[in-house]
Design a protein around this motif. Structure first.
Motif, PDB file in Angstrom:
ATOM      1  N   PRO A   1       0.835  -1.210   0.000  1.00 20.35           N
ATOM      2  CA  PRO A   1       0.000   0.000   0.000  1.00 20.35           C
ATOM      3  C   PRO A   1       0.867   1.256   0.000  1.00 20.35           C
ATOM      4  O   PRO A   1       1.980   1.253   0.483  1.00 20.35           O
ATOM      5  CB  PRO A   1      -0.797  -0.096   1.290  1.00 20.35           C
ATOM      6  CG  PRO A   1      -0.039  -1.031   2.167  1.00 20.35           C
ATOM      7  CD  PRO A   1       0.751  -1.933   1.258  1.00 20.35           C
ATOM      8  N   SER A   2       0.323   2.322  -0.547  1.00 20.08           N
ATOM      9  CA  SER A   2       1.034   3.591  -0.605  1.00 20.08           C
ATOM     10  C   SER A   2       0.183   4.654   0.084  1.00 20.08           C
ATOM     11  O   SER A   2      -1.030   4.708  -0.100  1.00 20.08           O
ATOM     12  CB  SER A   2       1.269   3.970  -2.057  1.00 20.08           C
ATOM     13  OG  SER A   2       2.074   5.100  -2.149  1.00 20.08           O
ATOM     14  N   PHE A   3       0.833   5.498   0.862  1.00 17.09           N
ATOM     15  CA  PHE A   3       0.142   6.531   1.621  1.00 17.09           C
ATOM     16  C   PHE A   3       0.549   7.906   1.097  1.00 17.09           C
ATOM     17  O   PHE A   3       1.628   8.078   0.553  1.00 17.09           O
ATOM     18  CB  PHE A   3       0.506   6.427   3.107  1.00 17.09           C
ATOM     19  CG  PHE A   3       0.154   5.092   3.705  1.00 17.09           C
ATOM     20  CD1 PHE A   3      -1.123   4.853   4.186  1.00 17.09           C
ATOM     21  CD2 PHE A   3       1.093   4.077   3.771  1.00 17.09           C
ATOM     22  CE1 PHE A   3      -1.457   3.619   4.722  1.00 17.09           C
ATOM     23  CE2 PHE A   3       0.770   2.841   4.308  1.00 17.09           C
ATOM     24  CZ  PHE A   3      -0.507   2.607   4.782  1.00 17.09           C
ATOM     25  N   THR A   4      -0.326   8.887   1.281  1.00 12.17           N
ATOM     26  CA  THR A   4      -0.035  10.254   0.860  1.00 12.17           C
ATOM     27  C   THR A   4       0.265  11.095   2.093  1.00 12.17           C
ATOM     28  O   THR A   4      -0.597  11.221   2.968  1.00 12.17           O
ATOM     29  CB  THR A   4      -1.232  10.855   0.100  1.00 12.17           C
ATOM     30  OG1 THR A   4      -1.514  10.024  -1.033  1.00 12.17           O
ATOM     31  CG2 THR A   4      -0.921  12.268  -0.366  1.00 12.17           C
ATOM     32  N   PRO A   5       1.474  11.653   2.180  1.00  5.33           N
ATOM     33  CA  PRO A   5       1.810  12.479   3.332  1.00  5.33           C
ATOM     34  C   PRO A   5       1.284  13.902   3.173  1.00  5.33           C
ATOM     35  O   PRO A   5       0.901  14.317   2.080  1.00  5.33           O
ATOM     36  CB  PRO A   5       3.337  12.483   3.317  1.00  5.33           C
ATOM     37  CG  PRO A   5       3.659  12.436   1.857  1.00  5.33           C
ATOM     38  CD  PRO A   5       2.596  11.531   1.257  1.00  5.33           C
ATOM     39  N   THR A   6       1.295  14.641   4.260  1.00  2.00           N
ATOM     40  CA  THR A   6       1.000  16.064   4.236  1.00  2.00           C
ATOM     41  C   THR A   6       2.330  16.799   4.315  1.00  2.00           C
ATOM     42  O   THR A   6       3.171  16.479   5.156  1.00  2.00           O
ATOM     43  CB  THR A   6       0.126  16.460   5.443  1.00  2.00           C
ATOM     44  OG1 THR A   6      -1.086  15.705   5.376  1.00  2.00           O
ATOM     45  CG2 THR A   6      -0.181  17.943   5.444  1.00  2.00           C
ATOM     46  N   VAL A   7       2.533  17.773   3.418  1.00  2.00           N
ATOM     47  CA  VAL A   7       3.774  18.553   3.406  1.00  2.00           C
ATOM     48  C   VAL A   7       3.423  20.011   3.660  1.00  2.00           C
ATOM     49  O   VAL A   7       2.616  20.596   2.943  1.00  2.00           O
ATOM     50  CB  VAL A   7       4.517  18.424   2.061  1.00  2.00           C
ATOM     51  CG1 VAL A   7       5.797  19.241   2.071  1.00  2.00           C
ATOM     52  CG2 VAL A   7       4.818  16.959   1.751  1.00  2.00           C
ATOM     53  N   VAL A   8       4.028  20.586   4.710  1.00  3.06           N
ATOM     54  CA  VAL A   8       3.795  21.990   5.056  1.00  3.06           C
ATOM     55  C   VAL A   8       5.137  22.707   4.982  1.00  3.06           C
ATOM     56  O   VAL A   8       6.119  22.281   5.604  1.00  3.06           O
ATOM     57  CB  VAL A   8       3.184  22.125   6.460  1.00  3.06           C
ATOM     58  CG1 VAL A   8       3.031  23.591   6.838  1.00  3.06           C
ATOM     59  CG2 VAL A   8       1.848  21.403   6.531  1.00  3.06           C
ATOM     60  N   LEU A   9       5.187  23.803   4.230  1.00  4.59           N
ATOM     61  CA  LEU A   9       6.414  24.566   4.031  1.00  4.59           C
ATOM     62  C   LEU A   9       6.394  25.839   4.852  1.00  4.59           C
ATOM     63  O   LEU A   9       5.384  26.545   4.886  1.00  4.59           O
ATOM     64  CB  LEU A   9       6.569  24.914   2.547  1.00  4.59           C
ATOM     65  CG  LEU A   9       7.721  25.839   2.161  1.00  4.59           C
ATOM     66  CD1 LEU A   9       9.068  25.185   2.451  1.00  4.59           C
ATOM     67  CD2 LEU A   9       7.617  26.219   0.692  1.00  4.59           C
ATOM     68  N   SER A  10       7.520  26.138   5.498  1.00  2.00           N
ATOM     69  CA  SER A  10       7.668  27.437   6.159  1.00  2.00           C
ATOM     70  C   SER A  10       8.973  28.057   5.684  1.00  2.00           C
ATOM     71  O   SER A  10       9.930  27.359   5.342  1.00  2.00           O
ATOM     72  CB  SER A  10       7.650  27.295   7.680  1.00  2.00           C
ATOM     73  OG  SER A  10       8.738  26.516   8.121  1.00  2.00           O
ATOM     74  N   ALA A  31       0.948   9.025   7.785  1.00  5.73           N
ATOM     75  CA  ALA A  31      -0.308   8.468   8.264  1.00  5.73           C
ATOM     76  C   ALA A  31      -0.119   7.890   9.656  1.00  5.73           C
ATOM     77  O   ALA A  31       0.965   7.413   9.997  1.00  5.73           O
ATOM     78  CB  ALA A  31      -0.779   7.370   7.308  1.00  5.73           C
ATOM     79  N   GLY A  32      -1.133   7.955  10.479  1.00  4.42           N
ATOM     80  CA  GLY A  32      -1.069   7.396  11.820  1.00  4.42           C
ATOM     81  C   GLY A  32      -0.819   5.894  11.786  1.00  4.42           C
ATOM     82  O   GLY A  32      -1.351   5.186  10.935  1.00  4.42           O
ATOM     83  N   GLY A  33       0.049   5.427  12.661  1.00  2.23           N
ATOM     84  CA  GLY A  33       0.339   4.006  12.744  1.00  2.23           C
ATOM     85  C   GLY A  33       1.305   3.497  11.694  1.00  2.23           C
ATOM     86  O   GLY A  33       1.587   2.309  11.622  1.00  2.23           O
ATOM     87  N   VAL A  34       1.812   4.386  10.843  1.00  3.53           N
ATOM     88  CA  VAL A  34       2.757   4.024   9.791  1.00  3.53           C
ATOM     89  C   VAL A  34       4.069   4.746  10.101  1.00  3.53           C
ATOM     90  O   VAL A  34       4.048   5.872  10.596  1.00  3.53           O
ATOM     91  CB  VAL A  34       2.213   4.466   8.407  1.00  3.53           C
ATOM     92  CG1 VAL A  34       3.193   4.144   7.298  1.00  3.53           C
ATOM     93  CG2 VAL A  34       0.870   3.815   8.137  1.00  3.53           C
ATOM     94  N   PRO A  35       5.222   4.117   9.832  1.00  5.21           N
ATOM     95  CA  PRO A  35       6.488   4.813  10.093  1.00  5.21           C
ATOM     96  C   PRO A  35       6.547   6.185   9.411  1.00  5.21           C
ATOM     97  O   PRO A  35       5.916   6.394   8.370  1.00  5.21           O
ATOM     98  CB  PRO A  35       7.530   3.867   9.492  1.00  5.21           C
ATOM     99  CG  PRO A  35       6.891   2.524   9.548  1.00  5.21           C
ATOM    100  CD  PRO A  35       5.422   2.773   9.318  1.00  5.21           C
ATOM    101  N   ALA A  36       7.300   7.092  10.009  1.00  2.00           N
ATOM    102  CA  ALA A  36       7.423   8.456   9.481  1.00  2.00           C
ATOM    103  C   ALA A  36       8.042   8.436   8.086  1.00  2.00           C
ATOM    104  O   ALA A  36       8.858   7.567   7.772  1.00  2.00           O
ATOM    105  CB  ALA A  36       8.284   9.299  10.417  1.00  2.00           C
TER     106      ALA A  36
END
Length: 87
Positions: A1-10, A31-36
């Protein structure tokens, strides 16, 4: 399975003079419960100039640059390259 991360830029500071350094920080949240997420983030200016590439460590990619851009206003995007779990 593949997950989509959230990316926030500052960006700090938010406005800089020509040739002054700027620190770009992309926070990549998985995603919660998945390695960073791991991998790299490429920082790109709105004119297409690649400002640099930084590794993701602990969910954060940081790059300090003194961009050689022409005077003007630019937007910067953080493009996450993905890894074995994340797109």
């Amino acid at each position: 399975p593949s997950f989509t991360p959230t990316v926030v830029l500052s960006v700090a500071p938010g406005a800089v003079g020509l040739g002054q350094p700027v620190t770009l920080t992309a926070t990549v949240t998985g995603a919660g419960g998945v390695p960073a997420p791991t991998g790299t983030v490429t920082f790109v200016a709105s004119d297409g100039t690649v400002l640099g590439v930084a590794p993701v460590a602990g969910g954060v990619a940081t790059l300090t640059v003194a961009p050689a851009l022409l005077a003007g206003n630019y937007t910067v995007t953080a493009q996450y390259a993905g890894d074995v779990l994340y797109d």
